[in-house]
Design a protein around this motif. Structure first.
Motif, mmCIF file in Angstrom:
data_model
loop_
_atom_site.group_PDB
_atom_site.id
_atom_site.type_symbol
_atom_site.label_atom_id
_atom_site.label_comp_id
_atom_site.label_asym_id
_atom_site.label_seq_id
_atom_site.Cartn_x
_atom_site.Cartn_y
_atom_site.Cartn_z
ATOM 1 N N SER A 1 8.332 -4.953 -21.995
ATOM 2 C CA SER A 1 8.885 -5.000 -23.354
ATOM 3 C C SER A 1 7.787 -4.864 -24.406
ATOM 4 N N ASP A 2 6.541 -5.232 -24.053
ATOM 5 C CA ASP A 2 5.428 -5.057 -24.993
ATOM 6 C C ASP A 2 5.169 -3.565 -25.217
ATOM 7 N N SER A 3 5.157 -2.774 -24.139
ATOM 8 C CA SER A 3 4.983 -1.326 -24.273
ATOM 9 C C SER A 3 6.172 -0.693 -24.979
ATOM 10 N N GLN B 1 8.008 -1.862 -27.247
ATOM 11 C CA GLN B 1 7.920 -2.068 -28.702
ATOM 12 C C GLN B 1 7.077 -0.990 -29.374
ATOM 13 N N ASN B 2 6.169 -0.361 -28.611
ATOM 14 C CA ASN B 2 5.299 0.687 -29.156
ATOM 15 C C ASN B 2 5.793 2.098 -28.867
ATOM 16 N N ARG C 1 8.607 -9.328 -21.244
ATOM 17 C CA ARG C 1 7.349 -10.071 -21.271
ATOM 18 C C ARG C 1 7.472 -11.154 -22.331
ATOM 19 N N HIS D 1 7.751 -10.877 -26.376
ATOM 20 C CA HIS D 1 8.066 -9.489 -26.730
ATOM 21 C C HIS D 1 9.547 -9.224 -26.455
ATOM 22 N N ASP E 1 1.071 -14.297 -15.171
ATOM 23 C CA ASP E 1 0.120 -14.045 -16.255
ATOM 24 C C ASP E 1 -1.241 -13.682 -15.658
ATOM 25 N N SER F 1 -4.165 -10.487 -15.431
ATOM 26 C CA SER F 1 -4.556 -9.209 -16.015
ATOM 27 C C SER F 1 -5.671 -8.579 -15.194
#
Length: 189
Positions: free
Chosen positions: A106-108, A110-111, A132, A135, A154, A156
């Protein structure tokens, strides 16, 4: 056949990526999920990337016993940097009988309006969005969106690379065979 495309640098692939890919593969109408290793993300600096063939091999190792997951190096032969619309257009021409869906966080999502030719993407391809934290999906931009509540870890790749450089253990964060291969080849040192 319905194929979900999960794009990523996978630098390196970790358990968080695998949980999402596996969850979507078994909790949707998709027949397979392809983990598409991006040689270069236009929105990320290239300097910290392990060679794409090595990253692809790590993805293959990580998913070798899972029948619904497949590693894809399709973008290696396409112009760089890789734009999702170009990859989708190429795959649709190369595999006309397959139906492609995009899998993204959902973060991606949004972009997505910053992506090249995003209007073409949302018009022609369904998007499975895994949520996520922090987001929420409040605007679909007219896309055919399916919200997936995949378990989130979580973790990375940035942290994993840092811990390798500091000589710390990355066990349980990536599959054991990937941990061993990274160590044998001195990746990310």
């Amino acid at each position: 056949m319905k194929i979900g495309l999960y794009f990523g640098s996978f630098n390196p692939i970790h358990t968080g990526h695998l949980i999402i890919a596996n969850y979507v593969a078994y909790n949707s109408d998709l027949d397979k999920v392809w983990l598409v290793v991006s040689p270069q993300n236009p929105l990320k600096p290239a300097g910290s990337l392990l060679n794409e063939h090595n990253r692809f091999h790590l993805v293959e190792l990580a998913i070798k016993d899972e029948p619904k997951l497949r590693a894809s190096n399709i973008e290696f032969s396409l112009p760089r940097p890789s734009f999702t619309i170009d990859t989708l257009t190429y795959l649709t021409e190369k595999f006309p009988t397959q139906e492609f869906t995009i899998i993204m966080g959902s973060d991606s999502f949004q972009n997505i309006t910053r992506w090249r030719n995003y209007q073409q993407i949302i018009k022609n391809y369904p998007i499975y969005v895994y949520l996520r934290p922090g987001h929420e999906v409040t605007e679909t931009h007219g896309a055919k969106v399916e919200i997936m509540k995949a378990p989130m870890l979580d973790i990375s790749s940035t942290d994993i690379r840092k811990w390798i450089q500091e000589g710390k253990s990355i066990r349980y964060l990536v599959p054991d065979n990937v941990v061993a291969y990274i160590a044998e080849n001195n990746y990310y040192k």
